[in-house]
Design a protein around this motif. Structure first.
Motif, PDB file in Angstrom:
ATOM      1  N   ARG A 252      43.348  43.413  46.596  1.00 33.80           N
ATOM      2  CA  ARG A 252      41.900  43.105  47.017  1.00 33.80           C
ATOM      3  C   ARG A 252      42.048  43.455  48.651  1.00 33.80           C
ATOM      4  O   ARG A 252      43.044  42.986  49.257  1.00 33.80           O
ATOM      5  N   PRO A 253      40.782  43.702  49.074  1.00 34.50           N
ATOM      6  CA  PRO A 253      40.697  43.850  50.490  1.00 34.50           C
ATOM      7  C   PRO A 253      40.480  42.361  51.077  1.00 34.50           C
ATOM      8  O   PRO A 253      40.249  41.531  50.524  1.00 34.50           O
ATOM      9  N   LEU A 254      41.167  42.429  52.460  1.00 37.11           N
ATOM     10  CA  LEU A 254      41.397  41.082  53.440  1.00 37.11           C
ATOM     11  C   LEU A 254      40.920  41.422  54.658  1.00 37.11           C
ATOM     12  O   LEU A 254      41.157  42.485  55.158  1.00 37.11           O
ATOM     13  N   GLU A 255      40.323  40.540  55.224  1.00 34.32           N
ATOM     14  CA  GLU A 255      40.087  40.819  56.900  1.00 34.32           C
ATOM     15  C   GLU A 255      40.775  40.076  57.595  1.00 34.32           C
ATOM     16  O   GLU A 255      41.073  38.725  56.983  1.00 34.32           O
TER      17      GLU A 255
ATOM     18  N   ALA B 262      56.331  40.993  43.116  1.00 38.39           N
ATOM     19  CA  ALA B 262      56.446  41.244  44.603  1.00 38.39           C
ATOM     20  C   ALA B 262      54.967  41.235  45.034  1.00 38.39           C
ATOM     21  O   ALA B 262      53.932  41.669  44.514  1.00 38.39           O
ATOM     22  N   ARG B 263      54.811  40.523  46.258  1.00 38.85           N
ATOM     23  CA  ARG B 263      53.596  40.352  46.881  1.00 38.85           C
ATOM     24  C   ARG B 263      53.360  40.589  48.144  1.00 38.85           C
ATOM     25  O   ARG B 263      54.623  40.416  49.129  1.00 38.85           O
ATOM     26  N   PHE B 264      52.561  41.079  48.967  1.00 34.59           N
ATOM     27  CA  PHE B 264      52.272  41.583  50.198  1.00 34.59           C
ATOM     28  C   PHE B 264      51.114  41.315  50.782  1.00 34.59           C
ATOM     29  O   PHE B 264      49.689  41.496  50.066  1.00 34.59           O
ATOM     30  N   LEU B 265      51.023  40.696  51.773  1.00 35.00           N
ATOM     31  CA  LEU B 265      49.572  40.777  52.744  1.00 35.00           C
ATOM     32  C   LEU B 265      49.816  41.650  53.779  1.00 35.00           C
ATOM     33  O   LEU B 265      51.058  41.744  54.384  1.00 35.00           O
ATOM     34  N   GLU B 266      49.118  42.769  53.799  1.00 39.10           N
ATOM     35  CA  GLU B 266      49.001  43.959  54.633  1.00 39.10           C
ATOM     36  C   GLU B 266      48.034  43.990  55.735  1.00 39.10           C
ATOM     37  O   GLU B 266      46.987  43.444  55.394  1.00 39.10           O
ATOM     38  N   THR B 267      48.145  44.670  56.734  1.00 37.97           N
ATOM     39  CA  THR B 267      47.188  45.156  57.527  1.00 37.97           C
ATOM     40  C   THR B 267      47.234  46.670  57.735  1.00 37.97           C
ATOM     41  O   THR B 267      48.189  47.327  57.981  1.00 37.97           O
ATOM     42  N   VAL B 268      45.633  47.259  57.505  1.00 35.31           N
ATOM     43  CA  VAL B 268      45.435  48.401  57.843  1.00 35.31           C
ATOM     44  C   VAL B 268      45.744  48.706  59.534  1.00 35.31           C
ATOM     45  O   VAL B 268      45.187  48.436  60.004  1.00 35.31           O
ATOM     46  N   VAL B 269      46.554  50.002  59.476  1.00 33.86           N
ATOM     47  CA  VAL B 269      46.754  50.357  60.891  1.00 33.86           C
ATOM     48  C   VAL B 269      46.298  51.932  61.172  1.00 33.86           C
ATOM     49  O   VAL B 269      46.414  52.110  62.309  1.00 33.86           O
TER      50      VAL B 269
ATOM     51  N   GLY C 128      42.498  44.571  55.866  1.00 30.42           N
ATOM     52  CA  GLY C 128      43.863  44.319  55.223  1.00 30.42           C
ATOM     53  C   GLY C 128      43.835  44.302  53.784  1.00 30.42           C
ATOM     54  O   GLY C 128      42.552  44.342  53.444  1.00 30.42           O
ATOM     55  N   ARG C 129      44.875  43.844  53.318  1.00 25.09           N
ATOM     56  CA  ARG C 129      45.061  43.996  51.711  1.00 25.09           C
ATOM     57  C   ARG C 129      45.800  42.862  51.243  1.00 25.09           C
ATOM     58  O   ARG C 129      46.899  42.534  52.019  1.00 25.09           O
ATOM     59  N   GLU C 130      45.513  42.398  50.076  1.00 24.74           N
ATOM     60  CA  GLU C 130      46.591  41.471  49.289  1.00 24.74           C
ATOM     61  C   GLU C 130      47.044  42.503  48.172  1.00 24.74           C
ATOM     62  O   GLU C 130      46.093  42.952  47.347  1.00 24.74           O
ATOM     63  N   VAL C 131      48.459  42.681  47.911  1.00 30.14           N
ATOM     64  CA  VAL C 131      48.701  43.429  47.018  1.00 30.14           C
ATOM     65  C   VAL C 131      50.034  42.866  46.066  1.00 30.14           C
ATOM     66  O   VAL C 131      50.881  42.100  46.731  1.00 30.14           O
TER      67      VAL C 131
ATOM     68  N   ARG D 256      50.742  48.214  56.933  1.00 29.89           N
ATOM     69  CA  ARG D 256      51.887  47.515  57.184  1.00 29.89           C
ATOM     70  C   ARG D 256      52.209  46.212  56.573  1.00 29.89           C
ATOM     71  O   ARG D 256      51.005  45.695  56.320  1.00 29.89           O
ATOM     72  N   GLY D 257      53.101  45.870  56.042  1.00 32.88           N
ATOM     73  CA  GLY D 257      53.535  44.807  55.160  1.00 32.88           C
ATOM     74  C   GLY D 257      53.824  43.520  56.272  1.00 32.88           C
ATOM     75  O   GLY D 257      54.697  43.833  57.198  1.00 32.88           O
TER      76      GLY D 257
END
Length: 157
Positions: A48-51, A66-73, A57-60, A84-85
């Motif tokens: 799901r997309p996140l800001e 495995a869980r990740f909070l990511e930022t689009v670079v 950003g994304r939560e995957v 990036r995770g």
């Protein structure tokens, strides 16, 4: 951590395959339809997309927990999508950057996925040994994405 990590990561795995869909379609599926990843990438159970801090950003979540909070670079339509995770529950993962590059190829797209990570030595070795499985999962995901995009183009939604 920025895109320069691709050049300095202790572990870097590159995978390439061909998609029948145009780069614009593949890019939209990667960057704009984040929630749709669960429909074509078998390892992804939630996306799901996140800001985060004004950036995309994304939560995957992946099969296995495995869980990740990511930022689009990098979001450079229709050529590149990278993230990036920032936060994960994966033990020992110190840094992660994934980079998707899209190159026109006739009526289709060459899709290149780079997985760059900093992991402790034994874990890095294990992930490196898992390279064939990661490559298979990537190619299967792109084939599945192609089928999904073809169905959408054909009106099957």
């Amino acid at each position: 951590m920025g895109l320069d990590f691709l050049d300095s990561a202790p572990l870097r795995l590159d995978f390439t395959t061909l998609a029948a869909a145009a780069p614009e379609q593949v890019y939209r599926a990667l960057a704009d339809d984040v929630a749709g990843w669960t429909r074509w990438f078998g390892a992804v159970t939630l996306a799901r997309p996140l800001e985060t801090e004004g950036r995309g950003g994304r939560e995957v979540r992946l099969v296995g927990g495995a869980r990740f909070l990511e930022t689009v670079v990098a979001a450079e339509a229709p050529r590149r999508y990278a993230y990036r995770g920032d936060v994960t529950n994966v033990p020992g993962l110190r840094a992660l950057l994934e980079d998707w590059r899209l190159y026109p190829a006739g009526r289709g797209t060459v899709v290149r996925w780079t997985f760059a990570a900093d992991l402790p030595g034994p874990v890095r070795l294990a992930v490196g040994l898992g390279r064939p499985g990661m490559g298979h999962a990537f190619r299967a995901a792109v084939r599945s994405l192609d089928r999904r995009l073809a169905a959408i183009r054909g009106g099957a939604g």
